[in-house]
Scaffold this active site. Structure first.
Site, PDB file in Angstrom:
ATOM      1  N   HIS A   1      35.663  39.044  31.616  1.00 53.48           N
ATOM      2  CA  HIS A   1      36.537  40.084  31.061  1.00 53.48           C
ATOM      3  C   HIS A   1      35.692  41.222  30.466  1.00 53.48           C
ATOM      4  CE1 HIS A   1      39.365  36.490  30.490  1.00 53.48           C
ATOM      5  NE2 HIS A   1      40.073  37.313  31.228  1.00 53.48           N
TER       6      HIS A   1
ATOM      7  N   GLN B   1      36.695  40.630  41.036  1.00 54.46           N
ATOM      8  CA  GLN B   1      36.617  40.135  42.412  1.00 54.46           C
ATOM      9  C   GLN B   1      36.846  38.619  42.455  1.00 54.46           C
ATOM     10  OE1 GLN B   1      36.613  41.967  44.996  1.00 54.46           O
ATOM     11  NE2 GLN B   1      36.217  40.432  46.578  1.00 54.46           N
TER      12      GLN B   1
HETATM   13  P1  AMP Z   1      42.755  36.863  33.602  1.00 57.31           P
HETATM   14  O1  AMP Z   1      42.751  37.086  32.122  1.00 57.31           O
HETATM   15  O2  AMP Z   1      42.188  35.544  34.016  1.00 57.31           O
HETATM   16  O3  AMP Z   1      44.072  37.202  34.248  1.00 57.31           O
HETATM   17  O4  AMP Z   1      41.731  37.910  34.196  1.00 57.31           O
HETATM   18  C1  AMP Z   1      41.823  39.279  33.894  1.00 57.31           C
HETATM   19  C2  AMP Z   1      40.918  40.033  34.810  1.00 57.31           C
HETATM   20  O5  AMP Z   1      39.582  39.566  34.653  1.00 57.31           O
HETATM   21  C3  AMP Z   1      41.295  39.854  36.288  1.00 57.31           C
HETATM   22  O6  AMP Z   1      41.139  41.095  36.957  1.00 57.31           O
HETATM   23  C4  AMP Z   1      40.267  38.849  36.746  1.00 57.31           C
HETATM   24  O7  AMP Z   1      39.971  38.961  38.128  1.00 57.31           O
HETATM   25  C5  AMP Z   1      39.059  39.231  35.917  1.00 57.31           C
HETATM   26  N1  AMP Z   1      38.143  38.101  35.822  1.00 57.31           N
HETATM   27  C6  AMP Z   1      38.443  36.827  35.455  1.00 57.31           C
HETATM   28  N2  AMP Z   1      37.357  36.045  35.543  1.00 57.31           N
HETATM   29  C7  AMP Z   1      36.346  36.834  35.985  1.00 57.31           C
HETATM   30  C8  AMP Z   1      34.969  36.604  36.289  1.00 57.31           C
HETATM   31  N3  AMP Z   1      34.398  35.401  36.147  1.00 57.31           N
HETATM   32  N4  AMP Z   1      34.239  37.653  36.722  1.00 57.31           N
HETATM   33  C9  AMP Z   1      34.804  38.873  36.874  1.00 57.31           C
HETATM   34  N5  AMP Z   1      36.082  39.157  36.592  1.00 57.31           N
HETATM   35  C10 AMP Z   1      36.849  38.148  36.162  1.00 57.31           C
END
Ligand code: AMP
Length: 282
Positions: free
Chosen positions: A37, A149
């Protein structure tokens, strides 16, 4: 840094930013931050004058048997972490603010991108994602929006929606951030028991093994698929949800690898479902 809970406050904040001719970057999240994030926020900070991060565990994108109730939440900790990378505002609305008096409009994506991978395992998921993302775009009116990604299919779906509906926002995709042992960072990693956590890097290891074979000249989709599936199946704590390989970025079925392909996995460790992916280049 401001904590904003209502749409009207968010609008007022954005109007203030616009009055100064500043650009806005939006990072939509469900909170419980990790370095993945923060990487999105850092990218936004580099490219935009003002960065808004939304934290909203969107009920519309969870299936009835999924982890909506148990999804980890810690606004205090998230606030501290967002401050360290210079986020200007956190938008953290409650359900009644996002879906007042119920809700009767949804953005339904066509099947081309959603009848496979997480779309086919999580019916309605991308309808929920597309709907909340367009709402967040309308509320925060960003110049750029940042997505990881790690959710490769999500990035494609959002890009398609932005293109099809002429939404005036640039979608920026940010590389996957991993733990030292290769496990893709995820808020859901907290669900893993110590034993499951020890073996969870098998997702990325299997993807890397497939990538090595492609680099050595392997082009057969079934062969590439089975390298990954066999390796994950060899781990008793892991249960394969899917292993899939498609042309990238149009997600067409392929028998032979040509140009770019998305190799993606979803694996269950008990109740925890983790995803990962890699782009292969022939
Ligand atoms: P989430 O809170 O899991 O819905 O994720 C929010 C954003 O962070 C989304 O665009 C995810 O793709 C991105 N995200 C989650 N985990 C990762 C990671 N390990 N690396 C890069 N981006 C991430």
């Amino acid at each position: 840094m401001q904590i904003i809970k209502t749409v009207s406050e968010m609008r007022a904040f954005i109007n203030g930013v616009r009055a100064q001719n500043k650009t806005v970057g939006l990072v939509p999240t469900m909170g419980y931050f990790h370095q993945g994030h923060l990487s999105l926020m850092e990218n936004a900070k580099r490219q935009c004058d003002v960065v808004v991060t939304s934290i909203y565990v969107n009920p519309l994108q969870f299936g009835p048997k999924e982890d909506l109730a148990s999804y980890p939440r810690d606004l205090q900790r998230d606030t501290e972490m967002a401050k360290t990378v210079g986020v200007d505002a956190i938008f953290t609305p409650e359900d009644k603010e996002m879906y007042p008096g119920g809700f009767d409009t949804t953005v339904v994506m066509g099947e081309t991108l959603t009848n496979k991978l997480c779309g086919s395992r999580r019916p309605g998921h991308f309808t929920g994602v597309a709907t909340v993302v367009i709402k967040l775009f309308n509320i925060a009116q960003p110049d750029r929006a940042y997505f990881g990604q790690k959710d490769a299919q999500q990035v494609l779906v959002i890009n398609r929606m932005v293109q099809d509906l002429n939404i005036n926002v640039e979608v920026v995709s940010v590389p996957i951030v991993r733990e030292n042992d290769g496990l893709a960072m995820s808020s859901r990693n907290i669900y893993l028991t110590p034993a499951q956590r020890r073996v969870a890097p098998i997702l990325y290891q299997s993807l890397l093994q497939a990538k090595e074979e492609v680099e050595k000249g392997q082009r057969d989709a079934t062969f590439i698929y089975s390298i990954v599936a066999d390796k994950i199946k060899s781990e008793p704590l892991a249960e394969v949800d899917y292993v899939e390989l498609y042309s990238y970025p149009d997600l067409k079925s392929i028998g032979t690898l040509k140009e770019k392909a998305l190799l993606a996995v979803a694996v269950k460790f008990g109740g925890a479902r983790l995803i990962d992916n890699i782009i292969l280049e022939a």
